[in-house]
Design an enzyme around this catalytic site. Sequence first.
Site, PDB file in Angstrom:
ATOM      1  N   CYS A  66      13.715   1.772   2.580  1.00 26.90           N
ATOM      2  CA  CYS A  66      14.544   2.772   3.059  1.00 26.90           C
ATOM      3  C   CYS A  66      15.535   2.572   3.849  1.00 26.90           C
ATOM      4  CB  CYS A  66      13.571   4.164   3.576  1.00 26.90           C
ATOM      5  SG  CYS A  66      12.197   4.537   2.589  1.00 26.90           S
TER       6      CYS A  66
ATOM      7  N   ARG B 186      12.191  -3.539  -3.622  1.00 33.13           N
ATOM      8  CA  ARG B 186      13.634  -2.902  -3.670  1.00 33.13           C
ATOM      9  C   ARG B 186      13.626  -1.290  -3.494  1.00 33.13           C
ATOM     10  NH1 ARG B 186      16.280  -4.463  -9.167  1.00 33.13           N
ATOM     11  NH2 ARG B 186      15.585  -2.794 -10.579  1.00 33.13           N
TER      12      ARG B 186
HETATM   13  P1  XMP Z   1       6.576   1.538   1.881  1.00 28.63           P
HETATM   14  O1  XMP Z   1       6.959   1.378   3.510  1.00 28.63           O
HETATM   15  O2  XMP Z   1       5.296   1.669   1.527  1.00 28.63           O
HETATM   16  O3  XMP Z   1       7.260   2.853   1.159  1.00 28.63           O
HETATM   17  O4  XMP Z   1       7.151   0.380   1.052  1.00 28.63           O
HETATM   18  C1  XMP Z   1       7.261   3.215   0.010  1.00 28.63           C
HETATM   19  C2  XMP Z   1       8.137   4.474  -0.289  1.00 28.63           C
HETATM   20  O5  XMP Z   1       9.656   4.179   0.200  1.00 28.63           O
HETATM   21  C3  XMP Z   1      10.178   5.319  -0.494  1.00 28.63           C
HETATM   22  N1  XMP Z   1      11.512   4.902  -1.122  1.00 28.63           N
HETATM   23  C4  XMP Z   1      12.771   5.104  -0.569  1.00 28.63           C
HETATM   24  N2  XMP Z   1      13.028   5.842   0.547  1.00 28.63           N
HETATM   25  N3  XMP Z   1      15.436   5.038  -0.087  1.00 28.63           N
HETATM   26  C5  XMP Z   1      14.710   5.929   0.511  1.00 28.63           C
HETATM   27  O6  XMP Z   1      15.128   6.625   1.749  1.00 28.63           O
HETATM   28  C6  XMP Z   1      14.787   4.265  -1.237  1.00 28.63           C
HETATM   29  O7  XMP Z   1      15.823   3.605  -1.895  1.00 28.63           O
HETATM   30  C7  XMP Z   1      13.484   4.188  -1.509  1.00 28.63           C
HETATM   31  N4  XMP Z   1      12.772   3.632  -2.366  1.00 28.63           N
HETATM   32  C8  XMP Z   1      11.635   3.935  -2.025  1.00 28.63           C
HETATM   33  C9  XMP Z   1       9.352   6.058  -1.500  1.00 28.63           C
HETATM   34  O8  XMP Z   1       8.909   7.330  -1.108  1.00 28.63           O
HETATM   35  C10 XMP Z   1       8.326   5.014  -1.586  1.00 28.63           C
HETATM   36  O9  XMP Z   1       7.161   5.579  -2.104  1.00 28.63           O
END
Ligand code: XMP
Length: 487
Positions: A315, A397
């Site tokens: 994120c 990603r």
């Molecule tokens: P971790 O820290 O476990 O987080 O890798 C997974 C979660 O990240 C979120 N996610 C995103 N949030 N932009 C965001 O703001 C993105 O492009 C994105 N992709 C994933 C999502 O909630 C996931 O479960």
Amino acid sequence: MPNPDKKLEEIFYGATFDDFLLRPQHGTVSTRKEINLTMPLTKGISINMPIIGANMDTVTREKMMNTLSLEGCFGFIDRNCSIEDEAARVKYVKTQHSFVIENPIVLYKKATIKEAKNIINKKGVSGILLEEEPGTKILAGILSHRDLLRNDEKNEYLVEEFMTPYKNLVTAKSRISIQEAERIMFQNRIEKLPLIDKNRRIKGLITMKDLRLAKQKPYSNKDKKGRLLAGAAIGASGDYLDRSEALLRAGVDCILMDVAHADSDLLKKAFKNFRSKFKNVPVVCGNVATKRGAKFLMELGADAIKVGVGPGRGCRTRLEVGAGIPQMQAIREAYLATNGKIPIIADGGIKNDKDIFMAIAAGASTVMLGSMLSGTDESPGFITDDPITKQRVKIYRGMTSPEAVADNSNSDNLDEALSTPQEGQSVKVPYVGSIISVINRISGHLRSAVSYAGEKTLYDAHKKIAQNPQDFLIRLSAASQKESFDR
Ligand code: XMP
């Protein structure tokens, strides 16, 4: 019970996982192996390990979903693909490892040996049920792989000449327990048990191979028919209703309505449309990060809520936009707002196994993991060698990273998609082998944490600590953080 009007406790303001330690309690278990880790996923579904694979195209697709369910965890297949592809992935999971094959392949008894061989080879099965007349499903016999081997030269003969006929078969009724099926098959020394109704119509098939697998993994998460549980994600605009319909047809057990900012009119409208069409389907909604947002989703009728704005590894929302709530504070706000009435999935920012216990101590029931699961054999994507670090790596990603956005766009809308501001990034994560070893490590650490919490089950530890967190969690100073985590 927590009180929704209760003010957020001082220790949670501005706090995330590394801000806490658990105060050790008097231990009550003789061996940690007996500690149970079952937690609620939604109001109606429990899972045996509180780990959920994130709905991201570098984390949870059919292979990951399948292994997560087999190992007692759960996941949501991502929607960064066509409706058909997502539904096919759900179907794949739902047709693996059930101890009952609900729609076994059936062939007319007057088919030729050659036809039977073709089907057996194409479908990779070891035997085939035969019917009396085409389309009647009235059991006539079984043709096994062995019957074919003996008759290699007899391709034009009819299968009925080589099958084991109905009168020599052991069969059972369709509503049979796994224990009863095993007893019958063991006593009669058979590898296949056809299930039939009172009119001899084929209702299913049990094979010894599937029984053995089901017994090896008694903690797998299964539905009433013995099929692995599968989850899948939808959005809140565009094709979400058609997508839901296809996912439900494929047998999905739980749907995740997932948008970046779920405390919104957009989600409210989509949820109402969904509910008016699909009445009893378990739905998780997210993401929110505030008391208000959590209450909003509970009152809307979500079966569980997903919490986290911006803590994830992929994120960039907090960096680019400046919005978000530190994750332990967000979990706690959601718990206080929902009064412990619906399960909370803590989503994002989990880097170490101890963070999982902290999330559950603050009020979450389960955690969603992205990056921690992404460097495994089961995640989509290839293993490559990083030329700089010489490490073996995989790509992880964010779903709004330019790479993920480009993959989900066609040539007509690519420019427009890429010109909207992105809040995700792509990173390399070390390749760590099978997800099973990651899950085993996490479950060992969780059991140990439950024992330090003085309980016998994760659920009891969660309830006890979440009700009075100040008695059990210590907010760390900068110096104690250093003492704890600086190694
Ligand atoms: P971790 O820290 O476990 O987080 O890798 C997974 C979660 O990240 C979120 N996610 C995103 N949030 N932009 C965001 O703001 C993105 O492009 C994105 N992709 C994933 C999502 O909630 C996931 O479960």
